[in-house]
Write an enzyme that holds these catalytic residues in place. Sequence first.
Site, PDB file in Angstrom:
ATOM      1  N   GLU A   1     -14.177  -5.518   7.443  1.00 18.54           N
ATOM      2  CA  GLU A   1     -15.212  -4.511   7.199  1.00 18.54           C
ATOM      3  C   GLU A   1     -16.430  -5.158   6.545  1.00 18.54           C
ATOM      4  O   GLU A   1     -16.312  -5.845   5.532  1.00 18.54           O
ATOM      5  CB  GLU A   1     -14.664  -3.401   6.290  1.00 18.54           C
TER       6      GLU A   1
ATOM      7  N   CYS B   1      -9.892   3.829   1.526  1.00 16.76           N
ATOM      8  CA  CYS B   1     -10.229   2.435   1.832  1.00 16.76           C
ATOM      9  C   CYS B   1     -11.707   2.186   1.574  1.00 16.76           C
ATOM     10  O   CYS B   1     -12.087   1.268   0.847  1.00 16.76           O
ATOM     11  CB  CYS B   1      -9.919   2.121   3.301  1.00 16.76           C
TER      12      CYS B   1
END
Length: 211
Positions: free
Chosen positions: A85, A150
């Site tokens: 990410e 998350c």
Amino acid sequence: MDNSSRTVVVTGFGPFGEHTVNASWVAVQEMKKLGLGNNVDLHVHEVPVEYQKVQSLVPSLWKQFHPRLIVHVGVSGMATTVTLEKCGRNHGYKGLDNSSFCPDSQCCIVGGPDCINSVIDMESVCKRVTATAGLGVAVTVSKDAGRYLCDFTYYTSLYLSRGRSAFIHVPPLGKPYSGEELGRALQAIIREMLELLDQAEDQIRCQQHIH
């Protein structure tokens, strides 16, 4: 180098919803068995899937260990690859956590920027890990960590560390990778991240000598 500069903290999440065994914590424990080499002081922590716990735990990890890097690992039911990410987002947290709570403000840090990028170039990490022979795990890059715990954890960590954090999503166990394979992939990825941090710091040092 003093030892604190080689400290790395890696977190995985506890169970939630249908994820009664959370692949992220299994992967982190497998990676701990493999280690990151003798010169890295590695600490791993399981994070409960609760916003308020994250709000107290993430700052305490930074304060306690002063790590070079914190890497958070989470599971995504939609992922079929190990996904790096690039950034964390501040707004849009409407999903309820394990204690049926969500922040009133629906954001991580009131007044914080909308989006914070990691200082680590995830495209580079992805390319370098993909070139590793025999890893057998597909790695991709994403710009959206999904506005749940998350993403919330990642943004909080990025905010506190001025970008010196990373987030990796893993697929559920057996879809398609085993915990062991995920652990090996995490080891390879985090080693590349540390390598890139070293290179960036060498460049900064060189520039300081020139001026």
